[in-house]
Design a protein around this motif. Structure first.
Motif, PDB file in Angstrom:
ATOM      1  N   VAL A 240       0.769  -0.827  -0.069  1.00  0.00           N
ATOM      2  CA  VAL A 240      -0.144  -0.124   0.253  1.00  0.00           C
ATOM      3  C   VAL A 240       1.203   1.661   0.056  1.00  0.00           C
ATOM      4  N   ALA A 241       2.039   1.332   0.556  1.00  0.00           N
ATOM      5  CA  ALA A 241       2.774   2.577   0.758  1.00  0.00           C
ATOM      6  C   ALA A 241       3.257   2.704  -0.234  1.00  0.00           C
ATOM      7  N   ALA A 242       3.967   1.898  -1.328  1.00  0.00           N
ATOM      8  CA  ALA A 242       4.599   1.576  -2.315  1.00  0.00           C
ATOM      9  C   ALA A 242       3.814   2.377  -3.633  1.00  0.00           C
ATOM     10  N   ASP A 243       2.258   1.406  -3.052  1.00  0.00           N
ATOM     11  CA  ASP A 243       0.986   2.229  -4.416  1.00  0.00           C
ATOM     12  C   ASP A 243       1.126   3.789  -4.212  1.00  0.00           C
ATOM     13  N   LEU A 244       0.517   4.164  -2.930  1.00  0.00           N
ATOM     14  CA  LEU A 244       0.445   5.521  -2.197  1.00  0.00           C
ATOM     15  C   LEU A 244       1.930   6.263  -2.592  1.00  0.00           C
ATOM     16  N   LEU A 245       2.690   5.870  -2.796  1.00  0.00           N
ATOM     17  CA  LEU A 245       4.235   7.167  -2.747  1.00  0.00           C
ATOM     18  C   LEU A 245       4.550   6.685  -4.523  1.00  0.00           C
ATOM     19  N   ALA A 246       3.719   5.969  -5.442  1.00  0.00           N
ATOM     20  CA  ALA A 246       3.562   6.063  -6.446  1.00  0.00           C
ATOM     21  C   ALA A 246       3.511   7.535  -7.240  1.00  0.00           C
ATOM     22  N   TYR A 247       2.344   7.703  -6.641  1.00  0.00           N
ATOM     23  CA  TYR A 247       1.818   9.663  -6.689  1.00  0.00           C
ATOM     24  C   TYR A 247       2.511  10.574  -6.639  1.00  0.00           C
ATOM     25  N   GLY A 248       4.159  10.657  -5.893  1.00  0.00           N
ATOM     26  CA  GLY A 248       5.220  11.685  -5.167  1.00  0.00           C
ATOM     27  C   GLY A 248       5.515  10.860  -4.123  1.00  0.00           C
TER      28      GLY A 248
END
Length: 293
Positions: A240-248
């Motif tokens: 989930v953290a990786a998915d969110l951080l893909a947005y910046g």
């Protein structure tokens, strides 16, 4: 300022006015902050600590940097979030105060922490590892009892550990290497992955660390920021953290704003999509609206 961990040290005295007491090197100095013609106005009595206090406040309020200037893009919900909170400032805090607030806030309402914290600071004469370690454990247990007595022993033990390392060692370590600081935080009593990530995200602006809890996961999944809807296992949280951080990287800093949505409207059982400002950008809201039709 409602759910931000550093904001738990502040309380409202009247509409739009926040106040707390600082102890730079001695007697407490009450500080008021309020909106003033698009900026912030700070009020406190003049003292020999004035220059130090000004520097602390400028750093804490990030020199006025606002959510509207952050790089939040790639998903309509993030653009809406930025517009909705465009004038908000995301606070930072000193490493030790942030750690104490994060431990106190574990599983407890923000208002309960906000009510108790000034009494704890006053009892210590200012919050430092040395002063907290010197506070008798029974007195500390009495102060934090509404948030769980077990937190007293954890805080006391943590303060003692940090005191043995020296007055400034903790600050230097936490503002240094990300992985080393994270591992050290997790070695302290009562500090797990989530609490350590909160401290790092706030104090160190670590751009690759998002504290994932059930509330953030729920909002992120319903908005469509992640497709993971499983449990909060360590691999699941990392995904989930990786998915969110893909947005910046700024997503790490605005995570409290998504958590606030979870408390305000995006509750687990009966989400109030009609009242949510993110509804037009939310896949869950769209599905439920279609189902009603």
């Amino acid at each position: 300022m409602r759910l931000q961990i550093p904001a738990l040290a502040w309380h409202t005295t009247e509409a739009g006015v926040w106040q707390r007491t600082f102890h730079p090197h001695g007697p407490g100095i009450p500080v008021r902050v309020e909106a003033d013609h698009g900026g912030l106005r700070f009020s406190f009595r003049s003292s020999t600590e004035e220059a130090l206090l000004r520097d602390v406040l400028i750093a804490m309020f990030r020199n006025g940097e606002q959510v509207g200037g952050m790089a939040l893009a790639g998903h309509p919900a993030l653009s809406t979030l930025r517009r909705h909170h465009r004038g908000m400032i995301l606070l930072t805090g000193s490493p030790f105060e942030t750690l104490v607030l994060a431990i106190l806030a574990q599983g407890r309402p923000a208002d309960a922490v906000r009510k108790l914290f000034p009494e704890l600071v006053a009892a210590c004469g200012g919050l430092t590892p040395q002063r907290l370690a010197a506070l008798p454990l029974p007195r500390l247990a009495q102060l934090v009892r509404p948030l769980g007595e077990v937190k007293a022993s954890r805080l006391h033990a943590t303060a003692a550990i940090l005191t043995r390392r020296g007055a400034t060692a903790f600050d230097r370590l936490i503002t240094g290497s990300g992985s080393r600081a994270l591992n050290y935080l997790m070695s302290l009593p009562g500090v797990g992955t989530h609490t350590a990530a909160i401290v790092m995200a706030i104090v160190n602006d670590v751009p690759d660390m998002v504290p994932i809890d059930q509330h953030l996961l729920r909002v992120a999944h319903r908005l469509g920021l992640t497709d993971h809807d499983g449990g909060l296992t360590r691999p699941g949280s990392r995904r989930v953290a990786a998915d969110l951080l893909a947005y910046g990287p700024d997503l790490a800093r605005v995570h409290p704003l998504l958590q606030q949505v979870a408390y305000d409207t995006c509750t687990a059982v009966t989400p109030d999509c009609r009242r949510c400002f993110l509804a037009e950008s939310c896949r869950y809201a769209a599905r439920t609206a279609n189902a009603r039709v």
